[in-house]
Scaffold this motif. Structure first.
Motif, short mmCIF file in Angstrom:
data_model
loop_
_atom_site.label_atom_id
_atom_site.label_comp_id
_atom_site.label_asym_id
_atom_site.label_seq_id
_atom_site.Cartn_x
_atom_site.Cartn_y
_atom_site.Cartn_z
N ALA A 6 37.71 50.90 38.92
CA ALA A 6 38.29 49.48 38.11
C ALA A 6 36.20 48.71 38.38
O ALA A 6 36.58 48.75 40.01
N VAL A 7 36.42 48.00 37.90
CA VAL A 7 35.32 47.50 37.98
C VAL A 7 35.36 45.28 37.67
O VAL A 7 35.71 45.16 36.40
N ALA A 8 35.62 44.92 38.25
CA ALA A 8 35.98 43.59 38.06
C ALA A 8 34.97 42.90 38.99
O ALA A 8 34.32 42.78 39.93
N GLY A 9 34.75 40.97 37.94
CA GLY A 9 34.00 40.16 38.25
C GLY A 9 32.89 40.11 36.85
O GLY A 9 32.59 39.24 37.17
N ILE A 119 41.93 38.82 43.22
CA ILE A 119 43.42 38.69 42.85
C ILE A 119 43.44 39.92 41.50
O ILE A 119 44.35 40.75 41.60
N VAL A 120 42.36 39.74 40.39
CA VAL A 120 42.81 41.63 39.85
C VAL A 120 43.31 42.89 40.54
O VAL A 120 43.69 43.11 40.51
N LEU A 121 42.03 42.93 41.28
CA LEU A 121 42.47 44.28 42.63
C LEU A 121 43.46 44.53 43.31
O LEU A 121 43.92 45.62 43.38
N HIS A 127 49.96 47.17 41.41
CA HIS A 127 50.77 48.48 40.11
C HIS A 127 50.36 49.33 40.06
O HIS A 127 51.56 50.42 40.46
N ASN A 128 49.83 50.42 41.37
CA ASN A 128 49.57 51.65 41.03
C ASN A 128 50.54 51.77 42.62
O ASN A 128 51.53 53.26 42.44
N PHE A 129 50.83 51.46 44.04
CA PHE A 129 51.70 50.92 45.27
C PHE A 129 53.02 52.11 43.89
O PHE A 129 53.69 52.37 44.29
#
Length: 188
Positions: A6-9, A119-121, A127-129
């Motif tokens: 993921a790339v957030a921001g 927040i996104v990360l 979610h993955n957990f």
């Protein structure tokens, strides 16, 4: 249905292919696929080595094949696009579950960009957990039971104007070969 990178921001107005180009140039941890494998991407991305787009100008989205006026895939382009869309559907469903489960993502308050990114990360990691732990989860259960889960909430992207010609030609040939093989397998 896990997020592997993921790339957030980036602002929501940033084009997906621009974010991908940035990730490839700036993150050595970006998952590289083995030779002969491809990321399935939508038509907003250029058709380049390692990234396989659908055929333009043919039906693509699953609902186009399922609605009353829709018909089963006809010809190699529609057949390829139908299967491409079916495989990409898990990506759209993953984002659908993420947004349903973590409602804060539907309208992140005016936090700083850095906080929004965290927040996104954090939501993706959670979610993955949940998915990895195989915990009972209502949203995942609903999604697992219905392959069309939240399909209506997907959004299309616009075409990227800057395509790499040589990569596009190579990937067009590969895509044509896959489409031909699908037709031959169906007829055989």
């Amino acid at each position: 249905m896990r997020f592997i990178f993921a790339v957030a921001g980036w602002p929501g107005s940033a084009h997906d292919s621009r974010v991908l180009t940035h990730a490839l140039a700036n993150f050595s941890s970006f998952p590289v696929l083995p030779q002969g494998k491809y990321y399935l991407v939508d038509s907003g991305y250029p058709n380049r080595i390692g990234y396989l787009t659908p055929f333009k100008g043919s039906k693509y989205h699953i609902p186009e094949f399922h609605h009353r006026s829709g018909s089963p895939p006809q010809g190699k382009y529609e057949m390829f696009n139908f299967l491409h869309s079916s495989l990409r559907n898990v990506i759209e469903r993953s984002f659908g579950v993420l947004k349903q489960k973590w409602r804060i993502l539907k309208g992140i308050p005016s936090f700083s960009t850095r906080t929004q990114k965290h927040i996104v990360l954090a939501c993706m990691a959670s979610h993955n957990f949940i998915r990895d732990s195989r915990l009972h989860d209502e949203e995942f259960d609903r999604c697992d039971a219905d392959e069309d889960y939240l399909l209506e909430e997907t959004s299309a992207t616009t075409q990227d104007e800057n395509q790499d010609g040589q990569n596009e030609v190579i990937m067009n040939i590969i895509r044509d070969r896959i489409a031909d093989a699908l037709v031959n397998a169906r007829e055989g």
